[in-house]
Design a protein around this motif. Structure first.
Motif, mmCIF file in Angstrom:
data_model
loop_
_atom_site.group_PDB
_atom_site.id
_atom_site.type_symbol
_atom_site.label_atom_id
_atom_site.label_comp_id
_atom_site.label_asym_id
_atom_site.label_seq_id
_atom_site.Cartn_x
_atom_site.Cartn_y
_atom_site.Cartn_z
ATOM 1 N N GLU A 105 0.890 -1.150 -0.071
ATOM 2 C CA GLU A 105 0.067 -0.007 -0.098
ATOM 3 C C GLU A 105 0.909 1.219 -0.001
ATOM 4 N N GLN A 106 2.038 1.182 0.663
ATOM 5 C CA GLN A 106 2.741 2.539 0.858
ATOM 6 C C GLN A 106 3.541 2.640 -0.346
ATOM 7 N N SER A 107 3.990 1.770 -1.138
ATOM 8 C CA SER A 107 4.764 1.657 -2.319
ATOM 9 C C SER A 107 3.693 2.082 -3.407
ATOM 10 N N LYS A 108 2.627 1.600 -3.514
ATOM 11 C CA LYS A 108 1.564 2.323 -4.415
ATOM 12 C C LYS A 108 1.303 3.744 -4.166
ATOM 13 N N LYS A 109 1.118 4.025 -2.908
ATOM 14 C CA LYS A 109 0.839 5.411 -2.676
ATOM 15 C C LYS A 109 1.914 6.357 -3.214
ATOM 16 N N ASP A 110 3.272 5.964 -2.659
ATOM 17 C CA ASP A 110 4.560 6.844 -2.885
ATOM 18 C C ASP A 110 4.648 6.972 -4.534
ATOM 19 N N SER A 111 4.291 5.776 -5.277
ATOM 20 C CA SER A 111 4.512 5.731 -6.590
ATOM 21 C C SER A 111 3.417 6.686 -7.325
ATOM 22 N N ASP A 112 2.176 6.682 -6.906
ATOM 23 C CA ASP A 112 1.001 7.610 -7.383
ATOM 24 C C ASP A 112 1.537 9.021 -7.369
ATOM 25 N N PHE A 152 8.489 6.287 -21.504
ATOM 26 C CA PHE A 152 9.068 5.038 -21.573
ATOM 27 C C PHE A 152 9.328 4.269 -20.128
ATOM 28 N N ILE A 153 9.969 5.208 -19.143
ATOM 29 C CA ILE A 153 10.268 4.535 -17.783
ATOM 30 C C ILE A 153 8.675 4.055 -17.128
ATOM 31 N N TYR A 154 7.766 4.957 -17.218
ATOM 32 C CA TYR A 154 6.427 4.753 -16.643
ATOM 33 C C TYR A 154 5.837 3.467 -17.433
ATOM 34 N N ARG A 155 6.161 3.158 -18.756
ATOM 35 C CA ARG A 155 5.644 1.800 -19.469
ATOM 36 C C ARG A 155 6.711 0.618 -18.833
ATOM 37 N N HIS A 156 7.796 1.013 -18.840
ATOM 38 C CA HIS A 156 8.699 -0.092 -18.037
ATOM 39 C C HIS A 156 8.353 -0.385 -16.771
ATOM 40 N N ILE A 157 7.719 0.320 -16.066
ATOM 41 C CA ILE A 157 7.501 -0.004 -14.607
ATOM 42 C C ILE A 157 6.314 -1.097 -14.635
ATOM 43 N N GLY A 158 5.169 -0.715 -15.631
ATOM 44 C CA GLY A 158 4.067 -1.347 -15.572
ATOM 45 C C GLY A 158 4.431 -2.731 -16.051
ATOM 46 N N GLU A 159 5.139 -2.812 -17.280
ATOM 47 C CA GLU A 159 5.389 -4.162 -18.006
ATOM 48 C C GLU A 159 6.229 -4.887 -16.846
ATOM 49 N N THR A 160 7.140 -4.347 -15.871
ATOM 50 C CA THR A 160 7.986 -5.320 -15.139
ATOM 51 C C THR A 160 7.227 -5.729 -14.244
ATOM 52 N N SER A 201 -0.368 2.681 -19.942
ATOM 53 C CA SER A 201 0.783 2.553 -18.840
ATOM 54 C C SER A 201 0.038 2.628 -17.499
ATOM 55 N N ARG A 202 -0.929 3.491 -17.476
ATOM 56 C CA ARG A 202 -1.473 3.697 -16.220
ATOM 57 C C ARG A 202 -2.461 2.254 -15.751
ATOM 58 N N ASN A 203 -2.967 1.754 -16.771
ATOM 59 C CA ASN A 203 -3.722 0.527 -16.488
ATOM 60 C C ASN A 203 -2.665 -0.839 -16.292
ATOM 61 N N LEU A 204 -1.518 -0.704 -16.994
ATOM 62 C CA LEU A 204 -0.464 -1.822 -16.692
ATOM 63 C C LEU A 204 -0.084 -1.749 -15.076
ATOM 64 N N PHE A 205 0.233 -0.382 -14.626
ATOM 65 C CA PHE A 205 0.534 -0.151 -13.335
ATOM 66 C C PHE A 205 -0.377 -0.803 -12.267
ATOM 67 N N GLU A 206 -1.778 -0.318 -12.541
ATOM 68 C CA GLU A 206 -2.816 -0.676 -11.724
ATOM 69 C C GLU A 206 -3.003 -1.967 -11.667
ATOM 70 N N ALA A 266 -2.456 -4.703 -8.495
ATOM 71 C CA ALA A 266 -3.685 -5.510 -7.844
ATOM 72 C C ALA A 266 -3.190 -7.121 -8.107
ATOM 73 N N THR A 267 -2.434 -7.364 -8.961
ATOM 74 C CA THR A 267 -1.601 -8.749 -9.002
ATOM 75 C C THR A 267 -0.810 -8.664 -7.805
ATOM 76 N N LEU A 268 -0.242 -7.865 -7.572
ATOM 77 C CA LEU A 268 0.793 -8.020 -6.217
ATOM 78 C C LEU A 268 0.130 -8.137 -4.880
ATOM 79 N N GLU A 269 -1.059 -7.449 -4.988
ATOM 80 C CA GLU A 269 -1.834 -7.735 -3.762
ATOM 81 C C GLU A 269 -2.490 -9.068 -3.667
#
Length: 148
Positions: free
Chosen positions: A11-18, A42-50, A83-88, A92-95
């Motif tokens: 939760e904190q990771s997501k809050k900080d990232s947001d 590019f970095i934003y997309r990279h985060i979501g893909e990773t 990219s936002r959807n990939l991140f979100e 959700a998958t991590l949760e």
């Protein structure tokens, strides 16, 4: 208690990232610190893909392709909503991973493409630290970068 701790870390990771990711827009998505560094988009997309690709090692399949993994930023524009959807979806998958992984399984090793055989908890922490690292890059590029 372990599950609650991991959920709070997530939760904190997501809050900080947001905090940083919500500042990305079409005007600053192409900002870079230098010509040799990757753009905000590019970095934003990279985060979501990773996140999705690392989740595969936990046994969560994905159809996300690693278009940014090991690649240099060629200047391609990435759709920010995708990219936002990939991140979100990634978070959700991590949760789900936290909720569905037993306490004993966290120390069990999984095979990963990039790190070899490591424990699930180490892979989980790599995922969160990777995101934090790149959010710092995004923040710097938005504050001090420009279109190069």
């Amino acid at each position: 208690m372990q599950k609650e701790i991991l959920l709070q870390l997530l939760e904190q990771s997501k809050k900080d990232s947001d905090t940083f990711l919500n500042k990305i827009n079409t005007e600053n998505a192409s900002f870079r610190l230098t010509a040799a560094t990757a753009s905000v988009g590019f970095i934003y997309r990279h985060i979501g893909e990773t996140i999705h690709l690392l989740a595969q090692s936990f046994g969560y399949p994905t159809d996300v392709e690693g278009s940014t993994m090991g690649q240099s930023d060629s200047g391609k524009e990435y759709d920010l909503e995708t990219s936002r959807n990939l991140f979100e979806q990634g978070y959700a998958t991590l949760e789900k991973i936290v909720n569905e992984t037993s306490e004993e399984e966290w120390l069990a090793a999984v095979e990963t493409h990039w790190f070899g055989k490591i424990s699930r908890i180490k892979l989980f922490s790599i995922t969160l630290f990777h995101t934090a690292h790149h959010c710092g890059q995004i923040s710097s590029a938005i504050l001090k970068g420009k279109v190069v």
